[in-house]
Structure formats: structure tokens, C-alpha cells
Design a protein around this motif. Structure first.
Motif, PDB file in Angstrom:
ATOM      1  N   LEU A  99       0.809  -1.213   0.000  1.00 18.63           N
ATOM      2  CA  LEU A  99       0.000   0.000   0.000  1.00 18.63           C
ATOM      3  C   LEU A  99       0.847   1.270   0.000  1.00 18.63           C
ATOM      4  O   LEU A  99       0.584   2.207  -0.773  1.00 18.63           O
ATOM      5  N   PHE A 100       1.872   1.312   0.855  1.00 24.65           N
ATOM      6  CA  PHE A 100       2.565   2.569   1.094  1.00 24.65           C
ATOM      7  C   PHE A 100       3.988   2.628   0.527  1.00 24.65           C
ATOM      8  O   PHE A 100       4.501   3.716   0.296  1.00 24.65           O
ATOM      9  N   MET A 101       4.616   1.492   0.284  1.00 24.14           N
ATOM     10  CA  MET A 101       5.945   1.502  -0.317  1.00 24.14           C
ATOM     11  C   MET A 101       5.854   1.426  -1.845  1.00 24.14           C
ATOM     12  O   MET A 101       6.543   2.163  -2.553  1.00 24.14           O
ATOM     13  N   PHE A 102       4.965   0.536  -2.342  1.00 26.54           N
ATOM     14  CA  PHE A 102       4.828   0.360  -3.791  1.00 26.54           C
ATOM     15  C   PHE A 102       3.667   1.160  -4.382  1.00 26.54           C
ATOM     16  O   PHE A 102       3.512   1.207  -5.598  1.00 26.54           O
ATOM     17  N   GLU A 113      -4.179   3.808 -12.449  1.00 31.18           N
ATOM     18  CA  GLU A 113      -4.699   2.676 -13.222  1.00 31.18           C
ATOM     19  C   GLU A 113      -3.884   1.435 -12.883  1.00 31.18           C
ATOM     20  O   GLU A 113      -2.658   1.486 -12.801  1.00 31.18           O
ATOM     21  N   LYS A 114      -4.562   0.287 -12.688  1.00 32.80           N
ATOM     22  CA  LYS A 114      -3.887  -0.907 -12.189  1.00 32.80           C
ATOM     23  C   LYS A 114      -2.819  -1.421 -13.141  1.00 32.80           C
ATOM     24  O   LYS A 114      -1.813  -1.988 -12.705  1.00 32.80           O
ATOM     25  N   PRO A 128       7.358  -8.023  -4.689  1.00 35.74           N
ATOM     26  CA  PRO A 128       5.911  -8.256  -4.586  1.00 35.74           C
ATOM     27  C   PRO A 128       5.414  -9.349  -5.520  1.00 35.74           C
ATOM     28  O   PRO A 128       4.477 -10.073  -5.182  1.00 35.74           O
ATOM     29  N   TYR A 129       6.040  -9.486  -6.703  1.00 36.12           N
ATOM     30  CA  TYR A 129       5.644 -10.568  -7.601  1.00 36.12           C
ATOM     31  C   TYR A 129       5.915 -11.928  -6.974  1.00 36.12           C
ATOM     32  O   TYR A 129       5.072 -12.832  -7.002  1.00 36.12           O
ATOM     33  N   ALA A 130       7.107 -12.092  -6.393  1.00 35.94           N
ATOM     34  CA  ALA A 130       7.454 -13.358  -5.761  1.00 35.94           C
ATOM     35  C   ALA A 130       6.563 -13.645  -4.556  1.00 35.94           C
ATOM     36  O   ALA A 130       6.111 -14.780  -4.356  1.00 35.94           O
ATOM     37  N   MET A 131       6.287 -12.625  -3.759  1.00 35.41           N
ATOM     38  CA  MET A 131       5.430 -12.805  -2.584  1.00 35.41           C
ATOM     39  C   MET A 131       4.015 -13.172  -2.990  1.00 35.41           C
ATOM     40  O   MET A 131       3.377 -14.016  -2.350  1.00 35.41           O
ATOM     41  N   THR A 132       3.513 -12.556  -4.069  1.00 35.66           N
ATOM     42  CA  THR A 132       2.135 -12.771  -4.498  1.00 35.66           C
ATOM     43  C   THR A 132       1.953 -14.092  -5.215  1.00 35.66           C
ATOM     44  O   THR A 132       0.973 -14.810  -4.986  1.00 35.66           O
ATOM     45  N   LYS A 133       2.898 -14.421  -6.091  1.00 32.75           N
ATOM     46  CA  LYS A 133       2.720 -15.555  -6.987  1.00 32.75           C
ATOM     47  C   LYS A 133       3.369 -16.844  -6.498  1.00 32.75           C
ATOM     48  O   LYS A 133       3.313 -17.861  -7.207  1.00 32.75           O
ATOM     49  N   SER A 172      -5.928  -7.678  -3.355  1.00 30.49           N
ATOM     50  CA  SER A 172      -6.698  -6.562  -3.910  1.00 30.49           C
ATOM     51  C   SER A 172      -5.842  -5.318  -4.122  1.00 30.49           C
ATOM     52  O   SER A 172      -6.239  -4.417  -4.860  1.00 30.49           O
ATOM     53  N   THR A 173      -4.654  -5.255  -3.498  1.00 29.40           N
ATOM     54  CA  THR A 173      -3.796  -4.086  -3.696  1.00 29.40           C
ATOM     55  C   THR A 173      -3.280  -4.010  -5.132  1.00 29.40           C
ATOM     56  O   THR A 173      -2.803  -2.948  -5.556  1.00 29.40           O
ATOM     57  N   TRP A 174      -3.358  -5.117  -5.862  1.00 29.36           N
ATOM     58  CA  TRP A 174      -2.964  -5.108  -7.271  1.00 29.36           C
ATOM     59  C   TRP A 174      -4.058  -4.542  -8.161  1.00 29.36           C
ATOM     60  O   TRP A 174      -3.808  -4.213  -9.324  1.00 29.36           O
ATOM     61  N   GLY A 175      -5.295  -4.477  -7.647  1.00 33.47           N
ATOM     62  CA  GLY A 175      -6.395  -3.932  -8.423  1.00 33.47           C
ATOM     63  C   GLY A 175      -7.054  -4.929  -9.360  1.00 33.47           C
ATOM     64  O   GLY A 175      -7.920  -4.556 -10.152  1.00 33.47           O
ATOM     65  N   PHE A 176      -6.672  -6.211  -9.259  1.00 31.37           N
ATOM     66  CA  PHE A 176      -7.268  -7.231 -10.124  1.00 31.37           C
ATOM     67  C   PHE A 176      -8.258  -8.071  -9.330  1.00 31.37           C
ATOM     68  O   PHE A 176      -8.045  -8.358  -8.150  1.00 31.37           O
ATOM     69  N   LYS A 177      -9.309  -8.523 -10.002  1.00 24.69           N
ATOM     70  CA  LYS A 177     -10.422  -9.168  -9.322  1.00 24.69           C
ATOM     71  C   LYS A 177     -10.073 -10.542  -8.751  1.00 24.69           C
ATOM     72  O   LYS A 177     -10.669 -10.980  -7.777  1.00 24.69           O
ATOM     73  N   THR A 178      -9.135 -11.249  -9.354  1.00 29.08           N
ATOM     74  CA  THR A 178      -8.902 -12.642  -8.977  1.00 29.08           C
ATOM     75  C   THR A 178      -7.619 -12.863  -8.183  1.00 29.08           C
ATOM     76  O   THR A 178      -7.389 -13.987  -7.728  1.00 29.08           O
TER      77      THR A 178
END
Length: 412
Positions: A99-102, A113-114, A128-133, A172-178
Motif C-alpha cells: 500500500l505505502f511503499m509500492f 490505473e492498475k 511483490p511478484y514473488a510474494m504474491t505468486k 486486492s492491492t494489485w487492483g485485479f479481481k482474482t
């Protein structure tokens, strides 16, 4: 649940292609659909995948001889609680960083825009990609294996639910629904390995409901007047298959595709490719990235790719670009072998309580094999980042489950 996921990824594009051949608008390529034989061709691909999968799975075993997940209430409850508490702290830190760093807060507020957020993560964007995926989904999957060992363990189960909620918020911080739901998928796959049709329908309904909620949060203002139900149904069918329909049409019309095989080098990572390929030359760089190549074939716009636009093509499209009918057959065999062997190995890991293996394999399946079956780009199966994520996730599991012991000196 594994089998339902495979059914989804094989049948939704088939339905979508059929609808496009019946005249539906192929939004990914901006064309009105028409018959071109793609439904029959994709149906042959699906049949090939299913046949190879059944062979690769091997004979069914006598389940009465299979060990079940061990349940050791007292020790397991404490281990699960401590691990889940540490995971809760990690997810909270991750949310704050996103939220606040990226800058994910701007996506929430609608001021960024996402797509632009995703392409402007800066030099630390790989984190963040590695943490998310991979990393957080793998840790959550491991916590799921732990809580399955507990007979009662109310405090651990509540922590599991709280972590699941925070993961949805993190996604949801990525802005994508899934994104949030997909981060839960490895854990849900383990928890629902043997799932009835009724429960599968309930989970599907929950997934669809989450899409509706996030649609109104992130997309409603951009799509004023759109029927949300119709849009999401088309997204899950037509937009899953329209690129495959288009690529097949290009193939039978004799259109020449770019050389596919240099894109396999993308598995070594952009840093290595960048040593001998000019990133500033769009067409040269595109030749080494299948996702760019497919998007350019479908859209024909360099600007759209630069702004983060992407399309869904499936291994069927990838096979056509790689080698026509022969390419389709090869990719169907690869898909069937991966599905069949992964099902057998993951089933053994879950049923025998091998938490590390189950967590890592379920995450690899959801974010690499399933993702490939859905969108193509075979390099994601063996990309250099996969090994790094596997090793880092394993190390974090070992670290977070560590129970420090107090050293009490012997009394004289």
C-alpha cells in the motif's frame, strides 16, 4: 478440486471458441466471430490432453492402504498456532509495503490505473511478484496442511481464516479481481483435495461472487452501464477462447507467424537475454517473449503491449505458433503428462501428510502448470525464478516453523 480446475481450464475456452464461431464478439482481437473450424481443432486438443492424462496417472491404487494425514492434537495445535501467527505478521507487513511503499493505496483510491501500477513497481518489483505468486500462497498452503492435523484446534482454525481474509486484501492491492482468490488457491486445493460436486458448486459460486464484488470496487466506473453478470460470463468463456479462435484462423489462412523458438530462452530471465538482445528494439525483444508475441499477433499494436495489455491464448495457440498441428499435438502431450503426474504425486503428498512437499507442489501447480494451461507461455514452467521461489519458500517454511528451545543448565 484438482479435477474441477482441469475441467475449467479445458472446457471454458472450448465453450468460448464455440460461442465465437456462433457469432459472439471476440473482444480480445476486436472482431466479430465466424465459423473457422477452431472448435473442432480445440476439441481434438482437449481429447488428446485427457487421454495422455489418464495414461500418466497410472492405475488407481487401493486407498485402504494409503496413510492418512497424521493427527497429533496437542503438539500439532501449538505448532500450527505459532506458524499461523508468524504468517499473520508477514502478511500484514506485506500489505503495508504494497500500500505505502509500492503505491497500491492509489489503486484502491482509483487515482492510479492498475496496469500502470503493475508496470511501475520500480527496481524492487520482483519482491511483490514473488510474494504474491509463490511465497505467501506456499506458506498459506503449509499452514493448511498443519491445521488439517488438528482434531479441534479452534484458535488455529480462526487464525487460518484470518490469514485467508488478509490474503484476499493483499491481493486486492494489485487492483485485479482474482489475485486474492488465486493466492488462496494452493491452500484451498489441499483442503478440498477430495471434493463433492455440491461443494465444488459452492466454491465456484463464492469465486463468482468475489468477482462481482471486485468488479464494482475496481471496474464499475470504467464500464458504466455494463451488465456485470453478462460481462463476467463472457470473461470466463469468450475471452478464454477468442484468441485461440483467431490464431487458428490465421493458421488455416496461411499467415506466417514469428519464429517461436527464441522465446524459450526467456526461461533464463530478462537479465541474461538483455546481454545479447537490444531491449530498445521492440520487435527483436518481442521475439524472445511469447506473451508479447501472442499479444502482438492478436492485437497488432506495439503501444498496447507497452501499456501492459495482455491476452489469453492457451497452449493450443502456443502449439499452433510453434508448429501447427504438430505443435498442438506436442503441447497436448506435455499438458497431459504434467497433469497426470502432478495429480499422482500431489495426492500422495497430501494423503501421507508430507506438508513441505504438498505446499510447494500445490503452489507450483496453481501458479505455473495451471497458469500455463490457461494462458500459454511454457517458459513459466521452468523459468529461473521458479527455482528461486521454491528455495526461498522452503527456507521460510523451515524458519517460521522453528521452535526455539530454552537451554537450562544442569544443577550441580
Amino acid at each position: 478440486m484438482f479435477k474441477y480446475m482441469i475441467m475449467f481450464v479445458l472446457l471454458t475456452p472450448l465453450i468460448g471458441i464455440s460461442l465465437v464461431e456462433d457469432g459472439a464478439y471476440a473482444a480480445s482481437v476486436g472482431k466479430i466471430g465466424m465459423p473457422n473450424g477452431a472448435t473442432t481443432a480445440f476439441g481434438a486438443y482437449v481429447l488428446g490432453v485427457v487421454v495422455v492424462t489418464l495414461i500418466a496417472m497410472g492405475p488407481r491404487r487401493d486407498l485402504s492402504m494409503v496413510a492418512t494425514v497424521p493427527r497429533i492434537s496437542a503438539i500439532a495445535d501449538d505448532e500450527c498456532f505459532q506458524f499461523s501467527l508468524r504468517l499473520l505478521l508477514l502478511i500484514t507487513i506485506y500489505i503495508m509495503a504494497m500500500l505505502f511503499m509500492f503505491g497500491g493505496i492509489h489503486v484502491w483510491l482509483g487515482t492510479l490505473e492498475k496496469g500502470m501500477f503493475r508496470t511501475n513497481l520500480g527496481p524492487f518489483g520482483a519482491i511483490p511478484y514473488a510474494m504474491t505468486k509463490f511465497i505467501i500462497p506456499a506458506l498459506f498452503a503449509y499452514s493448511t496442511m498443519l491445521q488439517m492435523r488438528i482434531k479441534h484446534g479452534g484458535r488455529c482454525k480462526w487464525l487460518w481464516r484470518l490469514n485467508a481474509l488478509l490474503i484476499i486484501i493483499a491481493g486486492s492491492t494489485w487492483g485485479f479481481k482474482t489475485t486474492g482468490m488465486f493466492m488462496l488457491l494452493p491452500g484451498l486445493l489441499i483442503l478440498n483435495w477430495k471434493m463433492s460436486l455440491n461443494k465444488a458448486a459452492l466454491l465456484a459460486a463464492a469465486f463468482f461472487a468475489s468477482l462481482v464484488v471486485f468488479f464494482f470496487v475496481f471496474d464499475a466506473e470504467l464500464m458504466d452501464g455494463v451488465n456485470v453478470f453478462q460481462f463476467l460470463v463472457e470473461r470466463l468463456t469468450v475471452l478464454q477462447g477468442d484468441v485461440s479462435w483467431y490464431v487458428w484462423g490465421q493458421y488455416i489462412d496461411g499467415i506466417e507467424f514469428p519464429n517461436y523458438f527464441p522465446s524459450l530462452l526467456a526461461g533464463f530471465g530478462d537479465s541474461i537475454i538483455g546481454t545479447f538482445v537490444d531491449k530498445g528494439n521492440f520487435f527483436e525483444w518481442m521475439g524472445f517473449h511469447y506473451d508479447w508475441m501472442l499479444t502482438y499477433i492478436a492485437v497488432g499494436s506495439e503501444e498496447a503491449i507497452i501499456h501492459g495489455h495482455s491476452v489469453t491464448g492457451t497452449p493450443f495457440s502456443e502449439g499452433i505458433i510453434a508448429g501447427g498441428w504438430m505443435g498442438i499435438a506436442i503441447f497436448a502431450i506435455i499438458a497431459g503428462l504434467l497433469i497426470g503426474r502432478m495429480y499422482r504425486i500431489l495426492s500422495n503428498a497430501i494423503e501421507n501428510g508430507r506438508a513441505n512437499m504438498a505446499a510447494l507442489l500445490s503452489t507450483y501447480f496453481c501458479f505455473h502448470i495451471f497458469a500455463w494451461l490457461n494462458g500459454g507461455a511454457i517458459t513459466q514452467l521452468f523459468h529461473i525464478s521458479v527455482l528461486a521461489n521454491l528455495l526461498l519458500s522452503y527456507a521460510l517454511i523451515k524458519l517460521m516453523r522453528h521452535q526455539p528451545r530454552l537451554c537450562i543448565p544442569d544443577r550441580a
